[in-house]
Enzyme design. Sequence first.
Site, short mmCIF file in Angstrom:
data_model
loop_
_atom_site.label_atom_id
_atom_site.label_comp_id
_atom_site.label_asym_id
_atom_site.label_seq_id
_atom_site.Cartn_x
_atom_site.Cartn_y
_atom_site.Cartn_z
CG ASN A 28 54.26 124.91 91.41
OD1 ASN A 28 55.11 124.11 91.76
ND2 ASN A 28 54.16 126.11 91.92
NE ARG A 29 53.37 116.26 89.04
CZ ARG A 29 53.74 115.02 89.34
NH1 ARG A 29 55.00 114.73 89.50
NH2 ARG A 29 52.83 114.09 89.47
#
Length: 210
Positions: free
Chosen positions: A24-25
């Site tokens: 995930n960012r």
Amino acid sequence: MAKHFLITAGPTHEPLDPVRYLTNRSSGKMGYALAGAAAHEGHRVTLISGPCDLEVPEGVDYLPVETAAEMYEAVSRYIGKAQIAIFAAAVADYRPVNVPEQKIKKTGNTLTLELVKNPDILGSAREVFGYKGTLIGFAAETENVEDNARGKLQRKGCDFVVANDVSRQDIGFNASENEVSLVYANHTEALPKDDKYQLSLEIIKKSLEV
Ligand code: C5P
């Protein structure tokens, strides 16, 4: 009075094979700022963190994990000791069903991955772990920020949810500043845009008032 905080931070890495992963960012900056702010205020802090490139704040008990399953396991072991739990991690919602021991080869033109849902760690706090303390979640949304955050609050049994609009470029992901709202069951409090450390001091203060 000094409290014991449990804070989750960072992304999780979900292996696809020995050399690749899904993630995930998330830089982890918000969770680490919260941990640093709570420790600075004299509280005991257990920081359960996915892989991040950040310095661990001084005076914090640090527990590194890699996958959502490992984070779930660590939270299940430590949450009983905490009075305030803040879930700032960007946990991967799904992981690959099969993780081959060897690197996946570049054969076909397409590659289909089968994914299975990861456990919802925040959603397990009340129902599975029987946690009775103050519970704070995060909601990164791109639309209907307040409504979506309030839905999460109700579904997961949070005292408040820290909501931010990640469609904006100037705040949120990897930025040092953020602008968030604290969404409670019956009202919402917008905090002014500030750096993540100052916001963290405010969130820690609010968590003690629940
Ligand atoms: O539903 P959503 O994943 O957007 O909820 C975000 C909140 O839930 C965050 O506080 C995040 O840390 C937490 N979460 C979690 N475990 C998951 C997914 C999200 O603890 N598997």
